[in-house]
Design a protein around this motif. Structure first.
Motif, PDB file in Angstrom:
ATOM      1  N   GLU B 200       9.922  88.092 -31.066  1.00  0.00           N
ATOM      2  CA  GLU B 200      10.044  89.540 -30.844  1.00  0.00           C
ATOM      3  C   GLU B 200      10.456  89.841 -29.407  1.00  0.00           C
ATOM      4  O   GLU B 200      11.291  90.715 -29.151  1.00  0.00           O
ATOM      5  N   ILE B 201       9.840  89.115 -28.480  1.00  0.00           N
ATOM      6  CA  ILE B 201      10.158  89.333 -27.064  1.00  0.00           C
ATOM      7  C   ILE B 201      11.624  88.979 -26.800  1.00  0.00           C
ATOM      8  O   ILE B 201      12.354  89.740 -26.166  1.00  0.00           O
ATOM      9  N   THR B 202      12.031  87.812 -27.325  1.00  0.00           N
ATOM     10  CA  THR B 202      13.418  87.380 -27.127  1.00  0.00           C
ATOM     11  C   THR B 202      14.397  88.389 -27.740  1.00  0.00           C
ATOM     12  O   THR B 202      15.454  88.663 -27.180  1.00  0.00           O
ATOM     13  N   GLU B 209       9.988  99.843 -23.869  1.00  0.00           N
ATOM     14  CA  GLU B 209       8.641 100.187 -23.402  1.00  0.00           C
ATOM     15  C   GLU B 209       8.401  99.640 -21.991  1.00  0.00           C
ATOM     16  O   GLU B 209       7.844 100.308 -21.121  1.00  0.00           O
ATOM     17  N   TYR B 210       8.863  98.424 -21.795  1.00  0.00           N
ATOM     18  CA  TYR B 210       8.705  97.768 -20.504  1.00  0.00           C
ATOM     19  C   TYR B 210       9.454  98.530 -19.409  1.00  0.00           C
ATOM     20  O   TYR B 210       8.916  98.810 -18.337  1.00  0.00           O
ATOM     21  N   ASP B 211      10.690  98.920 -19.717  1.00  0.00           N
ATOM     22  CA  ASP B 211      11.490  99.656 -18.736  1.00  0.00           C
ATOM     23  C   ASP B 211      10.839 100.993 -18.391  1.00  0.00           C
ATOM     24  O   ASP B 211      10.832 101.416 -17.238  1.00  0.00           O
ATOM     25  N   THR B 212      10.270 101.664 -19.401  1.00  0.00           N
ATOM     26  CA  THR B 212       9.598 102.946 -19.183  1.00  0.00           C
ATOM     27  C   THR B 212       8.444 102.786 -18.188  1.00  0.00           C
ATOM     28  O   THR B 212       8.310 103.552 -17.227  1.00  0.00           O
ATOM     29  N   ILE B 213       7.627 101.743 -18.428  1.00  0.00           N
ATOM     30  CA  ILE B 213       6.473 101.525 -17.542  1.00  0.00           C
ATOM     31  C   ILE B 213       6.929 101.149 -16.134  1.00  0.00           C
ATOM     32  O   ILE B 213       6.443 101.687 -15.145  1.00  0.00           O
ATOM     33  N   MET B 214       7.900 100.267 -16.051  1.00  0.00           N
ATOM     34  CA  MET B 214       8.358  99.810 -14.736  1.00  0.00           C
ATOM     35  C   MET B 214       9.044 100.925 -13.957  1.00  0.00           C
ATOM     36  O   MET B 214       9.033 100.949 -12.727  1.00  0.00           O
ATOM     37  N   GLY B 215       9.613 101.897 -14.693  1.00  0.00           N
ATOM     38  CA  GLY B 215      10.324 102.972 -14.025  1.00  0.00           C
ATOM     39  C   GLY B 215       9.436 104.167 -13.687  1.00  0.00           C
ATOM     40  O   GLY B 215       9.882 105.109 -13.020  1.00  0.00           O
TER      41      GLY B 215
END
Lengths: 274, 233
Positions: B200-202, B209-215
């Protein structure tokens, strides 16, 4: 079904798997269930001869303590070295009360031990069962020689009954040969630091056996087997006691695939029932 | 005597033979800090998981040396302690990916042949703060059973107390770590859930979701944290 409390020892778990496999199969055929002692530990491998270094008594006596806590009156051992160490440790526990006071401090989770578990070699039960169970092997010409090595027969007071391996092999139909070097040391742990000593010994033992007409060597010690197989220049088939018995009793699953020596065509011919 | 001490039951603690009066009920670690020690070594997770705070102690009037984790063990009156930040036991260098590596007891014995010196004295089991069956785990190696070693020592926190006690000079905790690595890599079949999640990660399932949190800025992040969905078991 009779039950035998069984102490396999490390060798039967790593290297001598064929011995353990054939013990289970052959004793099942003789209506004996092999019950492995739970949580057993290394027997100590060599019986400690020093009298003041009591911590070395811990390993063998801990096994006896565990066996007693399981309700075992007799503990059967297959490996010649384990048999030797455990049997002598049991005598130590029975007779050396002063030292045992200190040894018992190692086993705080158990009641004090002062002996009470009889140590027997599996050959003793094997012969008894063969004599009462009504199955006989096919009489045959195959000549086999038992190899006792050291620890099954020394010191004399801890030895298995004289010529018991011959008696077992004859009972199931083999012709046996008792050769001169049958109880000569194989070289033991010299195979690590002085392999030349072990090679010389093994060559003499195997050559002697072959010259007497032996077609297969039968033994019960994983260290002897390791040495004899490693330096087996004459390609003499080497089999565990229970494999030899199982072959002529028509027992399958004898773990022959684990053997380090070339055992064909001996095993095929020995197991051939007309 | 300050006001606290009048209300509270106090006990004597001896750190490196210096006496301190500390409140009963504290862990050894908290008591040391109460006494003024700033802990920089021999302290780690404070939760009984990392094994950094192995501590040897003896109670006044008793003769036995005992051991436990400083972050878990509560002080007792007359406790003499010394912390063991780490055990300098012999740790072998190995490449777990090397072609000859496999889940085989022979590998363990080749790196750590002293396993065969075990005399089954049980000191390792008696001192283990995790109450593991260390002696049985070492015996399993002699019996060719790497899986048993790995499983028996799954909860080892590498404090090293076992090897401190061992008359056979066996570094049980390093050996167990190699056993777990060998079994985990070459013995155990791959975990289905892990394989699925890695896929799933690959495939980028969590990228958005990751980009939202990091941004997100600090306030936005705080709001996300406060309103997060709690999944209670």
């Amino acid at each position: 079904m009779e039950e035998m409390f069984f102490y396999p020892g490390c060798g039967l778990k790593s290297g001598a798997e064929g011995y353990y496999t054939s013990i289970r199969s052959v004793f099942a055929k003789l209506d004996v269930n092999v019950r492995e002692l739970p949580d057993w530990n290394c027997c100590g491998a060599v019986y400690p001869l020093s009298t003041d270094n009591l911590i070395q008594r811990g390993a063998p006596i801990r096994n006896l303590v565990k066996a007693r806590s399981q309700g075992a009156e007799v503990l059967y051992v297959a490996c010649s070295m384990c048999y030797n160490v455990l049997k002598r440790a049991e005598q130590f526990a029975q007779t050396r009360q002063e030292e045992m006071k200190r040894v018992n401090e190692l086993f705080e989770e158990y009641d004090d031990y002062s002996g009470g578990v009889e140590i027997r070699h599996i050959s003793e039960l094997l012969l008894e069962r063969l004599q009462v169970v009504d199955i006989l092997g096919t009489p045959q010409e195959k000549k086999v020689a038992p190899y006792y090595g050291c620890t099954l027969v020394r010191p004399a007071e801890f030895a298995v009954p004289p010529r018991i391996l011959e008696d077992i092999l004859k009972t199931v139909g083999y012709t046996t040969i008792t050769f001169r070097n049958t109880d000569r040391c194989c070289g033991a742990y010299h195979s690590i630091n002085r392999p030349d000593i072990t090679r010389t010994r093994v060559t003499e033992i195997l050559t002697d056996a072959v010259n007497e007409g032996t077609e297969a060597l039968i033994l019960s010690c994983p260290l002897c087997e390791y040495n004899l197989a490693a330096f087996n220049m004459v390609d003499l088939p080497i089999l565990w006691l229970t494999q030899a018995v199982g072959l002529v009793l028509g027992v399958s699953d004898l773990g022959l695939e684990y053997n380090r020596s070339v055992i064909e065509p001996f095993t095929r011919e020995a197991s051939h029932h007309e | 005597m300050n006001e606290n001490e009048q209300d509270q039951q106090m006990v004597w603690l001896f750190v490196l033979d210096r006496p301190y009066k500390v409140p009963a009920g504290l862990t050894i670690q908290d008591a040391m800090e109460y006494a003024g020690y700033k802990l920089t070594r021999g302290v780690g997770c404070r939760g009984g998981f990392c094994g950094a705070c192995a501590t040897v102690y003896r109670i006044e009037g008793q003769y036995q040396l005992k051991a436990d984790l400083a972050c878990q063990k509560v002080v007792e009156d007359g406790m003499h302690i010394v912390t063991i930040p780490f055990t300098p036991a012999n740790k072998k260098q190995y490449d777990i990916d090397a072609p000859d590596m496999k889940a085989d007891a022979g590998i363990l014995l080749s790196y750590y042949p002293m396993v065969a010196r075990c005399v089954s004295c049980n000191r390792c089991n008696n001192i283990c703060p995790q109450e593991l069956e260390v002696m049985e785990a070492m015996n399993a190696i002699l019996q060719g059973d790497v899986e048993r070693t790995a499983r028996l020592m799954f909860d080892c926190i590498q404090c090293g107390l076992c090897s401190m006690r061992c008359p056979g000079e066996i570094p049980q905790f390093h050996i167990a770590q190699l056993a777990r690595r060998l079994w985990g890599k070459y013995g155990e079949s791959p975990d289905q859930m892990l394989t699925k999640r890695l896929g799933e990660i690959t495939a980028g399932k969590f990228d958005e979701e990751y980009d939202t949190i990091m941004g997100a800025g600090r306030e936005e992040l705080q709001a996300m944290y406060d309103t997060r969905e709690l999944k209670l078991a």
